[in-house]
Design a protein around this motif. Structure first.
Motif, PDB file in Angstrom:
ATOM      1  N   SER A   1       0.775  -1.326  -0.002  1.00 18.41           N
ATOM      2  CA  SER A   1       0.135   0.012  -0.024  1.00 18.41           C
ATOM      3  C   SER A   1       0.860   1.290  -0.004  1.00 18.41           C
ATOM      4  CB  SER A   1      -0.999   0.141   0.980  1.00 18.41           C
ATOM      5  OG  SER A   1      -0.200   0.020   2.472  1.00 18.41           O
TER       6      SER A   1
ATOM      7  N   PRO B   1       2.996   4.163  -1.634  1.00 17.08           N
ATOM      8  CA  PRO B   1       3.347   4.367  -2.911  1.00 17.08           C
ATOM      9  C   PRO B   1       4.798   4.449  -3.308  1.00 17.08           C
ATOM     10  CG  PRO B   1       1.661   5.819  -1.863  1.00 17.08           C
ATOM     11  CD  PRO B   1       2.107   4.811  -0.871  1.00 17.08           C
TER      12      PRO B   1
ATOM     13  N   ARG C   1      11.560   2.354   6.624  1.00 13.61           N
ATOM     14  CA  ARG C   1      11.769   3.730   7.432  1.00 13.61           C
ATOM     15  C   ARG C   1      11.793   3.653   8.789  1.00 13.61           C
ATOM     16  NH1 ARG C   1       8.351   5.716   2.579  1.00 13.61           N
ATOM     17  NH2 ARG C   1      10.096   6.515   1.078  1.00 13.61           N
TER      18      ARG C   1
ATOM     19  N   LEU D   1       5.988  10.205   1.641  1.00 13.82           N
ATOM     20  CA  LEU D   1       5.062  11.288   1.185  1.00 13.82           C
ATOM     21  C   LEU D   1       4.109  11.537   2.481  1.00 13.82           C
ATOM     22  CD1 LEU D   1       3.569   9.083  -1.757  1.00 13.82           C
ATOM     23  CD2 LEU D   1       4.113  11.357  -2.081  1.00 13.82           C
TER      24      LEU D   1
ATOM     25  N   ALA E   1      -0.869   5.794   4.164  1.00 13.47           N
ATOM     26  CA  ALA E   1      -1.492   4.675   3.695  1.00 13.47           C
ATOM     27  C   ALA E   1      -1.186   3.378   4.428  1.00 13.47           C
ATOM     28  CB  ALA E   1      -1.269   4.691   2.174  1.00 13.47           C
TER      29      ALA E   1
HETATM   30  S1  SF4 Z   1       3.367   7.335   4.728  1.00 16.26           S
HETATM   31 FE1  SF4 Z   1       5.498   6.941   3.711  1.00 16.26          FE
HETATM   32  S2  SF4 Z   1       5.948   5.117   4.284  1.00 16.26           S
HETATM   33 FE2  SF4 Z   1       3.820   5.431   4.606  1.00 16.26          FE
HETATM   34  S3  SF4 Z   1       2.664   4.487   2.744  1.00 16.26           S
HETATM   35 FE3  SF4 Z   1       2.845   6.810   2.712  1.00 16.26          FE
HETATM   36  S4  SF4 Z   1       4.889   6.921   1.533  1.00 16.26           S
HETATM   37 FE4  SF4 Z   1       4.669   4.822   2.323  1.00 16.26          FE
END
Ligand code: SF4
Ligand code: SF4
Length: 451
Positions: free
Chosen positions: A43, A45, A60, A86, A90
């Protein structure tokens, strides 16, 4: 424990102060909730696009844990992969362990700002943008007027023709939204009476960029509320919500703005604090976490956050009045990330749209996927942002809808830009604007004094 951690870190990486230590740092207990199952991967991106574990939520969180425990310095690698996030959240929706990823990434970004070596010019620019420009309605409107002048006079072709824009700005310039006429930037009235019997009384939160670039959306929301028996009060001393600052690592600026807004709007006096801008809505909900350690504001912040509500949620809850739209249309609905993933607002915007009887919602594949706008992400991570936009626009095209509805100005700007780039004849609009147009066409506003 924090002192030991700090001392240990300094021994291993003497050139760094561990930025993930202290009350505002990423919470280790929250980090430990991650059981490394990887359910969040598909999920995410950035992980889907880049395929690198360090660009996944799990990766992360692992990087945050390593820095927190002093096993890794907050170096370029850490910054690169955390910067690429981002903050769409998600991963929170997908996570079975309830990892509050949004809180972690924002705390991590605040920490990284302490050790990041930015050029002086960038630091000055950030300070001007976050602390002076966004919270100042007059300056922001002046910037809006200047943009309008640039876009609608000879200035644009002259600047382009002479190649006066620096390379990066020239690349970003096509993404700029069309600035509205100055009349759209005018202040909202202090109070708007309900049409007919008054059933509710709410405070309205305008938002900074929203008020300058999408003032007409705010006015449409206020009219639609009035049509549903709601008196709308606009406390004038409110300011920017602080979302862009918090997402970019300047949570101290966000705290200052949060206190100002709590002072400006006595939430206890109203049935709700309403917004027609989902990014700000998520931020207002976060005030209780942002000010949780503040002895003066903590409880007021909690009361304030509990009253903040998207206009579509409020209308759906009170039973939105139905209407016919003058132009029956198919629409595709794109879920803004912070409305869908952070606030779990999913069905209410669609309920509001279904109150417009001759508007048909058609499916939009990956409608809950980030469009790549993500605050200032499209400016700082342009390449990834454009890949996400390409994916989004492919789905919009497949839906064959001539209208995309979405409740966040960032998404509206990004998708409208995607349509311009692809020569698509597409209208991008907030759901409440369609509702307002339907009420207007049906004569609901006749004889009422409205903005
Ligand atoms: S917040 Fe960051 S780590 Fe979580 S789904 Fe979105 S881009 Fe990926
Ligand atoms: S789904 Fe949750 S627990 Fe599993 S790896 Fe992702 S963040 Fe960790």
């Amino acid at each position: 424990m924090a002192t030991d951690q700090k001392a240990g870190f300094a021994q291993v990486f003497p050139e760094y102060e561990n930025p993930f230590v202290g009350p505002e740092a990423p919470d280790r207990e929250m980090i430990q909730r991650c059981i490394h199952c990887g359910f969040c991967g598909t999920s995410c991106p950035t992980f889907t696009l880049l395929g690198n574990e360090m660009d996944s939520p799990r990766g992360r969180i692992y990087l945050m844990r390593m820095v927190t425990d002093g096993e890794m310095a907050p170096n370029e690698t850490v910054m690169k992969h955390l910067d690429r996030c981002l903050d769409c959240r998600a991963c929170e929706t997908a996570c079975p362990s309830g990892v509050p990823y949004g809180s972690l990434i924002e705390a991590a970004r605040e920490g990284l700002e302490k050790v990041r070596k930015r050029p002086l010019s960038v630091r000055i620019l950030r300070r001007i943008l976050f602390r002076w420009l966004l919270p100042n309605r007059v300056l922001l409107n002046l910037a809006g007027v200047a943009t309008r002048l640039y876009q609608t006079t000879f200035l644009k072709s002259m600047v382009r023709g002479l190649g006066l824009l620096p390379k990066k700005l020239a690349e970003l310039e096509p993404m700029m939204p069309e600035a509205p006429p100055v009349s759209s930037m005018r202040a909202l009235p202090a109070e708007v009476a309900a049409i007919g019997e008054e059933k509710y009384r709410v405070a309205f939160f305008g938002g900074c960029i929203q008020s300058t670039l999408f003032g007409d959306v705010n006015r449409a929301a206020i009219r639609a509320l009035a049509a549903n028996g709601v008196r709308v009060v606009f406390p004038a001393s409110q300011t920017c919500c602080g979302a862009l600052q918090a997402h970019a690592g300047d949570r101290e600026a966000a705290r200052i703005l949060a206190r100002e807004n709590i002072d400006a709007i006595d939430a206890g006096e109203f049935d709700a604090v309403i917004l027609a801008v989902s990014g700000c809505g998520a931020m207002l909900h976060e005030y209780k976490d942002l000010l949780a350690e503040d002895p003066v504001y903590a409880s007021r912040a909690e009361a304030f956050s509990d009253k903040a509500m998207d206009v579509t949620v409020f209308l759906a809850r009170i039973g939105v009045r139905e209407a016919h739209h003058p132009e029956p249309r198919k629409i595709a609905y794109h879920h803004p990330c912070h409305l869908f993933h952070a606030l779990k607002v999913r069905k209410e915007p669609l309920e509001v749209l279904s109150a417009i009887r001759n508007v048909e919602s058609v499916p939009l594949n990956e409608s809950d996927w980030c469009c790549g706008s993500a605050g200032s992400y499209n400016l700082t991570q342009t390449e990834i942002s454009m890949r996400l936009l390409d994916r989004k626009m492919g789905h919009v095209k497949d839906s064959e809808a001539p209208v995309v509805c979405t409740g966040n100005p960032g998404c509206q700007i990004q998708i409208a830009f995607g349509a311009r780039e692809r020569d698509m004849d597409l209208r991008v609009v907030h759901p409440v604007v369609l509702l307002d147009e339907a009420y207007e066409a049906e004569g609901v506003y006749r004889n009422a004094t409205l903005p």
